[in-house]
Each structure stands twice: as structure tokens, then as C-alpha cells.
Design an enzyme around this catalytic site. Structure first.
Site, PDB file in Angstrom:
ATOM      1  N   ASP A  92      -7.944  -5.622  -0.916  1.00  0.00           N
ATOM      2  CA  ASP A  92      -8.417  -6.290  -1.658  1.00  0.00           C
ATOM      3  C   ASP A  92      -7.942  -7.935  -1.420  1.00  0.00           C
ATOM      4  OD1 ASP A  92      -9.437  -4.381  -3.484  1.00  0.00           O
ATOM      5  OD2 ASP A  92      -7.407  -3.742  -3.862  1.00  0.00           O
ATOM      6  N   HIS A 141       0.986  -1.315   0.002  1.00  0.00           N
ATOM      7  CA  HIS A 141       0.020   0.155  -0.008  1.00  0.00           C
ATOM      8  C   HIS A 141       0.967   1.314  -0.053  1.00  0.00           C
ATOM      9  CE1 HIS A 141      -3.277   2.914   0.966  1.00  0.00           C
ATOM     10  NE2 HIS A 141      -4.304   1.692   0.451  1.00  0.00           N
TER      11      HIS A 141
HETATM   12  C1  LIG Z   1      -0.550  -0.804  -3.980  1.00  0.00           C
HETATM   13  C2  LIG Z   1       0.718  -0.499  -4.752  1.00  0.00           C
HETATM   14  C3  LIG Z   1       0.418  -0.131  -6.269  1.00  0.00           C
HETATM   15  C4  LIG Z   1       1.599   0.719  -3.912  1.00  0.00           C
HETATM   16  O1  LIG Z   1       2.583   0.943  -4.994  1.00  0.00           O
HETATM   17  P1  LIG Z   1       3.998   1.941  -4.405  1.00  0.00           P
HETATM   18  O2  LIG Z   1       3.511   2.796  -3.372  1.00  0.00           O
HETATM   19  O3  LIG Z   1       4.029   2.733  -5.794  1.00  0.00           O
HETATM   20  O4  LIG Z   1       4.988   1.184  -4.187  1.00  0.00           O
HETATM   21  P2  LIG Z   1       5.873   0.122  -5.251  1.00  0.00           P
HETATM   22  O5  LIG Z   1       5.029  -0.494  -6.188  1.00  0.00           O
HETATM   23  O6  LIG Z   1       6.963   1.209  -5.718  1.00  0.00           O
HETATM   24  O7  LIG Z   1       6.475  -0.714  -4.121  1.00  0.00           O
HETATM   25  C5  LIG Z   1       7.423  -0.594  -3.309  1.00  0.00           C
HETATM   26  C6  LIG Z   1       8.444  -1.870  -3.012  1.00  0.00           C
HETATM   27  O8  LIG Z   1       7.416  -2.831  -2.422  1.00  0.00           O
HETATM   28  C7  LIG Z   1       7.465  -4.016  -3.484  1.00  0.00           C
HETATM   29  N1  LIG Z   1       5.886  -4.460  -3.387  1.00  0.00           N
HETATM   30  C8  LIG Z   1       4.959  -3.557  -3.242  1.00  0.00           C
HETATM   31  N2  LIG Z   1       3.917  -4.055  -3.334  1.00  0.00           N
HETATM   32  C9  LIG Z   1       4.231  -5.460  -3.801  1.00  0.00           C
HETATM   33  C10 LIG Z   1       3.523  -6.630  -4.031  1.00  0.00           C
HETATM   34  N3  LIG Z   1       2.030  -6.649  -3.967  1.00  0.00           N
HETATM   35  N4  LIG Z   1       4.178  -7.699  -4.196  1.00  0.00           N
HETATM   36  C11 LIG Z   1       5.518  -7.823  -4.290  1.00  0.00           C
HETATM   37  N5  LIG Z   1       6.166  -6.972  -4.072  1.00  0.00           N
HETATM   38  C12 LIG Z   1       5.595  -5.627  -3.757  1.00  0.00           C
HETATM   39  C13 LIG Z   1       7.745  -3.320  -4.683  1.00  0.00           C
HETATM   40  O9  LIG Z   1       8.252  -4.363  -5.636  1.00  0.00           O
HETATM   41  C14 LIG Z   1       8.813  -2.304  -4.436  1.00  0.00           C
HETATM   42  O10 LIG Z   1      10.105  -3.210  -4.073  1.00  0.00           O
HETATM   43  P3  LIG Z   1      11.545  -2.660  -4.690  1.00  0.00           P
HETATM   44  O11 LIG Z   1      11.723  -1.222  -3.742  1.00  0.00           O
HETATM   45  O12 LIG Z   1      12.194  -3.559  -4.158  1.00  0.00           O
HETATM   46  O13 LIG Z   1      11.460  -2.289  -6.059  1.00  0.00           O
HETATM   47  C15 LIG Z   1       1.767  -1.746  -4.815  1.00  0.00           C
HETATM   48  O14 LIG Z   1       1.956  -2.349  -3.471  1.00  0.00           O
HETATM   49  C16 LIG Z   1       1.057  -2.944  -5.677  1.00  0.00           C
HETATM   50  O15 LIG Z   1       1.258  -2.760  -6.770  1.00  0.00           O
HETATM   51  N6  LIG Z   1       0.306  -3.726  -5.038  1.00  0.00           N
HETATM   52  C17 LIG Z   1      -0.383  -4.782  -5.657  1.00  0.00           C
HETATM   53  C18 LIG Z   1      -1.770  -4.335  -6.321  1.00  0.00           C
HETATM   54  C19 LIG Z   1      -2.731  -4.132  -5.243  1.00  0.00           C
HETATM   55  O16 LIG Z   1      -2.933  -4.992  -4.309  1.00  0.00           O
HETATM   56  N7  LIG Z   1      -3.452  -2.897  -5.355  1.00  0.00           N
HETATM   57  C20 LIG Z   1      -4.511  -2.696  -4.354  1.00  0.00           C
HETATM   58  C21 LIG Z   1      -4.180  -1.452  -3.410  1.00  0.00           C
HETATM   59  S1  LIG Z   1      -5.158  -1.236  -2.304  1.00  0.00           S
END
Ligand SMILES: CC(C)(COP(=O)(O)OP(=O)(O)OC[C@H]1O[C@@H](n2cnc3c(N)ncnc32)[C@H](O)[C@@H]1OP(=O)(O)O)[C@@H](O)C(=O)NCCC(=O)NCCS
Length: 373
Positions: free
Chosen positions: A310, A259
């Protein structure tokens, strides 16, 4: 060069009274009321009133809201006909986006920007969104849509209109709780989208249609569906660990985890975990809960990443009998209450939302005539 915050991460762009998130402590409140308190004690209708008015309703006010929602839940036959005539969408969110946009053509106050008209539209959109989703679910299954039952509340009506029978009281209450948990979440991507559209003083239907487009993405409201697809692919709890390890080795994101704001457990996931377990127990099938728990334990152990809203909603909705590709639409049918609350707040104290970008393209190029390129 100005500081650029990719994805507007940690940027505070406005004030809002509706919803607060404490990402460090895992606390979520609507107008000061803790989400756990609301999930335990209130109903979706009470929360809708709270989001729109900033206070919990008195009994008479709640009765009025029930009556108003009952009055406005039915969708105009022209839009039901439109859904019937649309080609099968590649994803049902396309249908919802189109149908909600079409609703404005039949809304007598579509272009009336008075606060009163906007409150009416918030009410109609909140009432009608669930009806649209249920009608679509039936139409694509070759069945006739079912009219809402004025005696049922919003949650029970959704399941009734979708499934054709009055849901078990326990199922209706759990879905009611799910609606409460999904109703608002501050400046998340879809709410921000709605507010950007509203800030141009465009109409409520345009703002909500745009919000649906933002919610559709798998990084936002589309994640619950992806979680269930993953669980269905895994099939048995003992296969969860190798499946997940494989995903992590490939550096793939695991849907339903992570998140932007929470650095601890998402407080909604706490309730949804319990919901998934209790629904699984009541259905006599704990497989989906156990598989989810195995995945969650591993994600925390290996990656220190928590489940979000989710993750457990997926297995809970499965037991409730909601078709998997309608999960994001069920999300929208709740979040519309928060979107409309934010649009009303935006209109009440509007400032055009128009940020800047740091330009990184080329400079001072001279136009090259066509025959010299
Ligand atoms: C929600 C989300 C988009 C937040 O994104 P964000 O704040 O931009 O954070 P990032 O995507 O840059 O993630 C930060 C780090 O955690 C890791 N990470 C975050 N969510 C992850 C996941 N669901 N699975 C595996 N790794 C994850 C990323 O790979 C990243 O690692 P790194 O720094 O080594 O590259 C992201 O956690 C995600 O894509 N989750 C899956 C989709 C989801 O469940 N969405 C619903 C949100 S309520």
C-alpha cells in the site's frame, strides 16, 4: 487451556494451490509463477486466467477471456441508477459494498451453485467491479458514467471509464501491472472472509460483498488511501522526517508499513517503488516519490519495518489521476479476481470454516429477576 493464537497469527488453517508467500525470502507466487515474472511479462487478463484455471492461457484462451470480460463489463442500468440514488457515502467503499451486493439481484445465476454458474459469476464480478468504481467516480462528480470500450483491456478501460479519455499507453500498462500485483495474496483478511462465507455454501456475491467489508479497514486495503493522505499532509520531502518522527514518538502506526507475513521487503513494494518513480519522472514531478522514499528510509533505519503493497501504490495512483478515496476500490477491482478464485477453490473441496474460541467469561451465574437487579 488451549493455545490461543491472537489474530490467527502463523496458524495454517487449510491448503490452497493458488498463491504462496515466503515471508522470510520475500517471495510471492501465483500458481508457482513469481510475481516479478508476472509483473514484467504478463497482463492482468493472463493473471486472472491463471488464478481461475491454474495455468497460463494459450492465445485463443486469452482472446476468449478478453471477449468474455468485454461482454460482461457493462453494469446493469438498474445498479447504475441505484448508485445515482444513494446518499453520498461517507466512504466510497460503502457504495461498492452496496452495489456489489445489489448486482446479485440482477444476476440470473445468483443462486445457482453449479461450478459453471459460479465461474460465470466470477467472470461477471471481475468485469463489473472496475465499471462500478469508475461509474461512481463520475456520478459523484456530476458526470454521466461512460460505457466500457470493448477494444481496451481491463486496466485501460478502468482509467478510460473513470477519466473520460483513453489513457496514455504507459499509464495503462503501469496500472495493468498494479492490478497484477494486487490480484491475490493467499489467506489475507478479505480472502479469508470470502472463504468463510463460501464455506457455509452461501453464494458468490455474498462472499465478495463480505470481502469488500474486510478490505475496507485501514489495516488492510484502506491503507493505501491513508498513505496518500499522509503524503498530502506532509506536502514537501523536507518535512517528511519531522512528520514521521512525531508519529513514531506518539507510537502511532505509519500506514503502508509492516506486514503479518513478510519479514523482509514485500516483493510487490519493489515493483511499486519503481512504478512510483517512473510515473513521477514521466509526469515531471518526483515530489511524491521522493517524499515516500524519505519516509521509507527512515522507517527502515529507525524501526526496521519495510514498506508493504500500500505504500508506493499511493503515490503511483496519484500520478495516474485516481481520486485518493478510490484507492481501496481500485485495490478491490483487482483483488476480486483472487477472491473469486479462492471461492471457487473453497466450493470445489468445501469444509465449513468454524474455529473455536477459548471462553474467558463468567461461569455458573444464576438468572436474577428484573426487580432484583
Ligand atoms: C499490517 C499490520 C496490521 C500487521 O500487523 P501485525 O502482524 O498484527 O503486527 P503488529 O501490529 O502487532 O506490529 C508488530 C510491531 O511492529 C510495529 N509496527 C507494525 N507496523 C507498524 C507500522 N506500520 N508503523 C509503526 N509500527 C509498526 C507495531 O507497533 C508492533 O510493535 P510492538 O511490538 O513494539 O508493539 C501492521 O503492520 C499495520 O498496522 N500496518 C499499517 C497498516 C497497513 O499498512 N496495512 C496494510 C497491510 S498490507
Amino acid at each position: 487451556m488451549a493455545e490461543v493464537r491472537a489474530g490467527l497469527q502463523d496458524v495454517v488453517i487449510a491448503t490452497s494451490q493458488i498463491c504462496s508467500i515466503d515471508g522470510q525470502r520475500g517471495k510471492l507466487t501465483y500458481w508457482g509463477y513469481d510475481i516479478h515474472d508476472l509483473a514484467t511479462n504478463s497482463t492482468f487478463e493472463e493473471v486472472v486466467y491463471l488464478l481461475w484455471h491454474g495455468r497460463l492461457p494459450k492465445p485463443k484462451q486469452l482472446d476468449e477471456l478478453h471477449e468474455q470480460l468485454a461482454e460482461h463489463r457493462a453494469v446493469t442500468p438498474e445498479v447504475i441508477d441505484l448508485i445515482k440514488r444513494l446518499p453520498p457515502p461517507q466512504h466510497p467503499m460503502e457504495m461498492l459494498r452496496t452495489a456489489v451486493s445489489a448486482l446479485s439481484l440482477y444476476d440470473p445465476e445468483a443462486e445457482d451453485m453449479s461450478p459453471e454458474a459460479n465461474r460465470h459469476k466470477a467472470l461477471r464480478l471481475t468485469g463489473q467491479m472496475a465499471t462500478l468504481v469508475a461509474a461512481f467516480g463520475r456520478i459523484r462528480a456530476g458526470k454521466e458514467p461512460i460505457s466500457p470500450d470493448p477494444k481496451l483491456n481491463h486496466a485501460a478501460n478502468f482509467l478510460y471509464m473513470l477519466q473520460g479519455q483513453t489513457p496514455r499507453a504507459e499509464y495503462a500498462r503501469w496500472f495493468d501491472v498494479a492490478l497484477i500485483l494486487h490480484a491475490d495474496h493467499s489467506y489475507n483478511a478479505s480472502t479469508f472472509t470470502a472463504r468463510v462465507v463460501a464455506s457455509t455454501l452461501s453464494d458468490m456475491h455474498s462472499a465478495i460483498t463480505a470481502a469488500i467489508g474486510a478490505l475496507k479497514g485501514p489495516l488492510h486495503g484502506g491503507a493505501n488511501e491513508q498513505v496518500m493522505k499522509m503524503l498530502l499532509e506532509i506536502q514537501t520531502p523536507d518535512r517528511a522526517e519531522p512528520y514521521l518522527r512525531n508519529l513514531l514518538t506518539q507510537k502511532k502506526k505509519v500506514m503502508g508499513f509492516g506486514h503479518r507475513v513478510y519479514h523482509t521487503e514485500d516483493p510487490r513494494a519493489t515493483v511499486l517503488r519503481k512504478m512510483s518513480e517512473e510515473l513521477g519522472r514521466s509526469a515531471g514531478d518526483l515530489k511524491w516519490f521522493e517524499m515516500s522514499k524519505a519516509i521509507e528510509d527512515l522507517m527502515i533505519r529507525e524501526k526496521k519495518i519495510n514498506a508493504n503493497v500500500d505504500f508506493y501504490s499511493a503515490s503511483a495512483y496519484y500520478v495516474l489521476g485516481i481520486p485518493v478515496d478510490l484507492y481501496p476500490l481500485a485495490f478491490a477491482a483487482s483483488r476480486v479476481s483472487g477472491w473469486t478464485a479462492h471461492v471457487l477453490e473453497q466450493y470445489a473441496n468445501n469444509k465449513l470454516i468454524r474455529p473455536l474460541a477459548e471462553y474467558t467469561g463468567p461461569h455458573d451465574l444464576k438468572y436474577v429477576p428484573m426487580n432484583q437487579r
